[in-house]
Design an enzyme around this catalytic site. Structure first.
Site, PDB file in Angstrom:
ATOM      1  CB  SER A   1      -8.531   0.583   5.558  1.00 57.32           C
ATOM      2  OG  SER A   1      -9.088   1.641   5.378  1.00 57.32           O
TER       3      SER A   1
ATOM      4  CE  LYS B   1      -3.856   1.900   2.733  1.00 59.11           C
ATOM      5  NZ  LYS B   1      -4.891   1.645   3.718  1.00 59.11           N
TER       6      LYS B   1
ATOM      7  CB  SER C   1      -8.135   3.607   2.761  1.00 61.66           C
ATOM      8  OG  SER C   1      -7.280   2.781   3.561  1.00 61.66           O
TER       9      SER C   1
HETATM   10  N1  GLN Z   1     -13.385   3.995   6.268  1.00 56.63           N
HETATM   11  C1  GLN Z   1     -12.632   4.275   7.481  1.00 56.63           C
HETATM   12  C2  GLN Z   1     -12.194   5.831   7.309  1.00 56.63           C
HETATM   13  O1  GLN Z   1     -12.400   6.475   6.454  1.00 56.63           O
HETATM   14  C3  GLN Z   1     -11.505   3.498   7.638  1.00 56.63           C
HETATM   15  C4  GLN Z   1     -10.345   4.132   6.903  1.00 56.63           C
HETATM   16  C5  GLN Z   1      -9.115   3.032   7.317  1.00 56.63           C
HETATM   17  O2  GLN Z   1      -9.017   1.940   7.749  1.00 56.63           O
HETATM   18  N2  GLN Z   1      -7.893   3.478   6.959  1.00 56.63           N
HETATM   19  O3  GLN Z   1     -11.392   6.347   8.287  1.00 56.63           O
END
Ligand code: GLN
Length: 483
Positions: A175, A76, A151
């Site tokens: 995410s 990532k 994400s």
């Molecule tokens: N969807 C969540 C957010 O937008 C989690 C994102 C994540 O785990 N990085 O914060």
């Protein structure tokens, strides 16, 4: 070769069916050919990969062994990678070449893994759809009109499209698990402190945790083995021995107590997903598990608490990107204030700006007690709910997401609609617990995930249950049409 899992690749490399260089060349060609359809990579590191592959082949020829030696990976794009652009999906860091490797990157490279590139992601890991990336949206290989989740959407789509067998992701509120669920993968968020955060660009430091995405639990075990462990460079890293995750995969599930939280099955959950979750429970019962209903009474407060705590920490973490110390700098600033304003205004996208504002507000004098302190109190109640539940059960099971993957753009004008998709995943981050999502069926041709949560440091148990489930089901073996 692109259809092989990590475990199959390990066997193929060990018995010399192919070399790492051959495998790497074949996968790089496939990335070039297929990825334009899904946009899962931000950078492809061809030279780095071929060099690492040759080095891995030489190590193997010299007698070295190891499941990860010569096997492919992509990170990532928030794991710092020496000399390679590490953008965090943001214009702010578009030209940032990391001067060092994140601990996760270094550990996997030492184990002999070959880095094919850096994967697309929501800007600064904020999002559930991978639509907020400066490098464009990622598409779901199961239906190119749908989002892959976020994400870590690039990490998920790349594996789902059989570009490579495994990737790294990070999970602050879901995410890893949510994109795994939406693309038919197995994804594991370890216990907070299990995997070093050093060199991971921070979103919300008390919630962030790196982990593996792959097709099988067996592959996640191999990858977690390479990622986990104490790191003196991360002050929240925990000095706990790392067990042999692969050795635990086949353990019996006889008498395993699984809790189903009654709050999970209320309004908001697609009833077709509820059915698939129940079907997965039946499979686990056949394997010897005993199921009972439990309660997590404070779960309803999790989304509001998370969307105060995460932006609060983000507003602090992202203050360093000011165009002076770090990050994009605007053209021809009039004065210092103009430089700050325009650098941040032009460098950050809309969702990141929204969260910085929410977080700054929640931390400001006069509102701190009303929002931030309150959210921290809720966080403790949520942790207490889990501790009470784990007195009665060994594992908690439920849906990973309330809905399957939605259409690109469907929720982009309504951030709260996207935040609600995190309802099942964010509690594990608030409590610091490990969680895993595994493939459990399809709705309208789109994958559905089941989430398992366990007490601290019981990643081995999660992988064991998922592996046993995957031996009696074939959801995880299904590939999207055309890939
Ligand atoms: N969807 C969540 C957010 O937008 C989690 C994102 C994540 O785990 N990085 O914060």
């Amino acid at each position: 070769m692109h259809e092989l899992t990590l475990a199959e690749i390990a066997r193929g490399l060990a018995d010399k069916s192919f070399s790492s260089e051959e495998l790497t060349g074949a996968l790089l060609a496939r990335v070039k050919q297929i990825d334009p359809q899904i946009n899962s990579f931000i950078s492809v590191t061809e030279e780095l990969a071929l060099g690492q592959a040759r080095a891995a082949d030489a190590r193997r020829a010299a007698g070295e062994t190891g499941a990860l030696l010569g096997a492919p990976i992509a990170h990532k794009d928030l794991f710092c990678t020496l000399g390679v652009r590490t953008s965090c999906g943001s214009k702010m860091l578009d030209n940032f070449k990391a001067p060092y490797d994140a601990t996760v990157v270094a550990k996997l490279a030492e184990a002999g893994m070959v880095t094919l590139g850096k994967t697309n992601m929501d800007e600064f890991a904020m999002g559930s759809a991978n639509e907020s990336s400066h490098y464009g949206a990622v598409k779901n290989p199961w239906n190119l009109e749908h989002v892959p989740g976020g994400s870590s959407g690039g990490s998920a789509a790349a594996v789902a499209a059989r570009l490579l067998p495994a990737t790294t992701g990070t999970d602050t509120g879901g995410s890893i698990r949510q994109p795994a669920a939406l693309t038919n993968l197995t994804g594991l968020k370890p216990t907070y402190g299990r995997v070093s955060r050093w060199g991971m660009i921070a979103y919300a430091s008390s919630l962030d945790q790196g982990g593996p995405l792959a097709r099988t639990a067996e592959d996640c075990a191999l990858l977690l083995q390479g990622m986990a462990g104490f790191d003196a460079k991360d002050s929240t890293s925990i000095d706990e021995p790392v067990p042999d995750y692969s050795a635990a995969l086949n353990g019996s599930l006889q008498g395993l107590r699984i809790g189903l939280p009654k709050e999970y099955f209320g309004a908001g959950l697609d009833p077709r997903i509820a059915e698939l979750v129940q079907a997965s429970v039946k499979e686990l019962e056949k394997l010897g598990a005993v199921v009972k209903e439990i309660s997590l009474p404070n779960m309803q407060h999790a989304i509001p608490a998370y969307y105060v705590i995460a932006p609060a920490e983000a507003s602090s973490n992202l203050s360093r990107f000011d165009g002076v110390r770090f990050g994009y700098r605007c053209e021809e600033p009039k004065d210092l204030t103009d430089l700050y304003k325009r650098s941040r205004g032009e460098g950050f996208g809309a969702e990141v700006q929204r969260r910085i504002m929410v977080g700054t507000y929640a931390l400001s004098a006069g509102y701190y007690d009303a929002y931030y302190v309150k959210a921290q109190q809720i966080r403790r109640l949520i942790k207490n709910d889990f501790m009470a539940a784990f007195n009665d059960v060994d594992l908690i099971l439920g849906p990973t997401t309330p809905n399957p993957a939605w259409k690109l753009g469907a929720k982009s004008s309504d951030p709260v609609a996207a935040y609600l998709e995190d309802v099942y995943t964010i509690t594990a981050n608030l409590a610091g617990l490990p969680g895993l999502s595994m493939p459990a069926g399809f709705v309208d041709g789109l994958p559905v995930g089941v989430q398992l949560l366990a007490p601290y440091f019981q990643e081995g148990r999660l992988l064991n249950v998922a592996h046993r489930y995957q031996q009696v089901t074939d959801w995880h073996t299904r590939a999207p049409n055309g890939f």
